[in-house]
Design a protein around this motif. Structure first.
Motif, PDB file in Angstrom:
ATOM      1  N   LEU A   9     -20.411 -45.680  62.913  1.00  0.00           N
ATOM      2  CA  LEU A   9     -21.493 -44.099  63.121  1.00  0.00           C
ATOM      3  C   LEU A   9     -21.977 -43.153  62.704  1.00  0.00           C
ATOM      4  O   LEU A   9     -22.550 -42.322  63.008  1.00  0.00           O
ATOM      5  CB  LEU A   9     -20.543 -43.142  64.501  1.00  0.00           C
ATOM      6  N   ALA A  10     -21.000 -42.909  61.463  1.00  0.00           N
ATOM      7  CA  ALA A  10     -20.749 -41.468  61.006  1.00  0.00           C
ATOM      8  C   ALA A  10     -22.748 -41.919  59.896  1.00  0.00           C
ATOM      9  O   ALA A  10     -23.930 -40.997  60.041  1.00  0.00           O
ATOM     10  CB  ALA A  10     -19.830 -40.966  59.687  1.00  0.00           C
ATOM     11  N   THR A  81     -22.470 -32.849  65.032  1.00  0.00           N
ATOM     12  CA  THR A  81     -22.172 -32.859  63.025  1.00  0.00           C
ATOM     13  C   THR A  81     -21.118 -34.073  62.382  1.00  0.00           C
ATOM     14  O   THR A  81     -20.809 -34.717  63.068  1.00  0.00           O
ATOM     15  CB  THR A  81     -21.763 -31.052  62.669  1.00  0.00           C
ATOM     16  N   VAL A  82     -21.755 -34.301  61.469  1.00  0.00           N
ATOM     17  CA  VAL A  82     -21.482 -35.451  60.777  1.00  0.00           C
ATOM     18  C   VAL A  82     -21.483 -35.277  59.785  1.00  0.00           C
ATOM     19  O   VAL A  82     -22.153 -34.618  58.821  1.00  0.00           O
ATOM     20  CB  VAL A  82     -22.582 -37.329  61.458  1.00  0.00           C
ATOM     21  N   GLN A  83     -20.405 -35.457  58.891  1.00  0.00           N
ATOM     22  CA  GLN A  83     -20.373 -35.705  57.189  1.00  0.00           C
ATOM     23  C   GLN A  83     -19.618 -37.352  56.406  1.00  0.00           C
ATOM     24  O   GLN A  83     -18.728 -38.018  57.357  1.00  0.00           O
ATOM     25  CB  GLN A  83     -19.244 -34.487  57.201  1.00  0.00           C
ATOM     26  N   GLN A 123     -16.654 -42.978  51.140  1.00  0.00           N
ATOM     27  CA  GLN A 123     -14.898 -43.817  51.712  1.00  0.00           C
ATOM     28  C   GLN A 123     -14.436 -43.258  53.315  1.00  0.00           C
ATOM     29  O   GLN A 123     -13.471 -44.459  53.700  1.00  0.00           O
ATOM     30  CB  GLN A 123     -14.077 -42.745  50.876  1.00  0.00           C
ATOM     31  N   PHE A 124     -14.605 -42.083  53.685  1.00  0.00           N
ATOM     32  CA  PHE A 124     -15.043 -42.552  55.249  1.00  0.00           C
ATOM     33  C   PHE A 124     -15.623 -41.005  56.060  1.00  0.00           C
ATOM     34  O   PHE A 124     -16.842 -41.091  54.678  1.00  0.00           O
ATOM     35  CB  PHE A 124     -12.893 -41.506  55.754  1.00  0.00           C
ATOM     36  N   GLY A 125     -15.753 -41.075  55.945  1.00  0.00           N
ATOM     37  CA  GLY A 125     -16.948 -40.793  57.760  1.00  0.00           C
ATOM     38  C   GLY A 125     -16.722 -39.831  58.677  1.00  0.00           C
ATOM     39  O   GLY A 125     -15.800 -40.335  59.842  1.00  0.00           O
ATOM     40  N   VAL A 126     -16.644 -38.974  59.285  1.00  0.00           N
ATOM     41  CA  VAL A 126     -15.985 -38.248  60.518  1.00  0.00           C
ATOM     42  C   VAL A 126     -17.539 -37.349  61.363  1.00  0.00           C
ATOM     43  O   VAL A 126     -18.767 -37.108  60.833  1.00  0.00           O
ATOM     44  CB  VAL A 126     -15.600 -36.744  59.793  1.00  0.00           C
ATOM     45  N   VAL A 127     -17.267 -37.363  63.020  1.00  0.00           N
ATOM     46  CA  VAL A 127     -18.043 -37.563  63.793  1.00  0.00           C
ATOM     47  C   VAL A 127     -17.943 -36.515  64.443  1.00  0.00           C
ATOM     48  O   VAL A 127     -16.718 -36.403  65.234  1.00  0.00           O
ATOM     49  CB  VAL A 127     -18.812 -38.181  64.337  1.00  0.00           C
ATOM     50  N   HIS A 128     -18.014 -35.749  64.478  1.00  0.00           N
ATOM     51  CA  HIS A 128     -17.906 -34.299  66.043  1.00  0.00           C
ATOM     52  C   HIS A 128     -18.858 -34.496  66.920  1.00  0.00           C
ATOM     53  O   HIS A 128     -19.890 -33.930  66.582  1.00  0.00           O
ATOM     54  CB  HIS A 128     -17.824 -33.078  65.577  1.00  0.00           C
TER      55      HIS A 128
END
Length: 142
Positions: A9-10, A81-83, A123-128
């Protein structure tokens, strides 16, 4: 909504935008750098202005790269927001990848634009995502 740590998703949301910010450190101090990006084969490719020296802080380091739709979400769209976080290194894009970046700016900070290219291996992704109260915006979807 999918898990906030969903890497696919990120990357899907990153692919919806053209510009973002890389966060890293320089001499133990936080550092943010703007970049044009594309997503290719699960990697984030960055184009940055060489005259700013951003590549010196980013290449050979772990970076967080992020973007959002905070100013561009339309009614009915969720705000997100995504990183992604991963190793960043210098990169030589293919002709096809250069085409995906689109035209480069003529100047940055009054200096002729000379691009440098970097690749981030997430290595990983974060979505809010944020729902807007009574008129609730929709869910984040790729």
């Amino acid at each position: 909504m999918p898990s906030p740590s969903d890497p696919q998703l990120a990357l899907g949301l990153l692919a919806r935008t053209c510009h973002g910010r890389a966060a890293t450190s320089m001499r133990a101090l936080p550092f943010l750098a703007f970049a044009r990006h594309i997503v290719v084969d699960g990697r984030v490719l960055l184009r940055m202005p060489g005259n700013c020296g951003y590549q010196q802080a980013c290449a050979g380091s772990v970076v967080a790269y992020g973007t959002d739709n905070l100013s561009s979400a339309r009614p009915g769209e969720s705000v997100w927001t995504v990183q992604v976080v991963g190793w960043c290194e210098a990169y030589e894009p293919t002709a096809a990848e250069l085409e995906l970046f689109g035209p480069a700016p003529a100047r940055v900070d009054g200096v002729p634009f000379e691009p440098v290219y970097l690749r981030v291996e997430p290595q990983f992704g974060v979505v809010h995502g944020v729902d807007d109260g009574p008129g609730r915006r929709g869910r984040v979807a790729v």
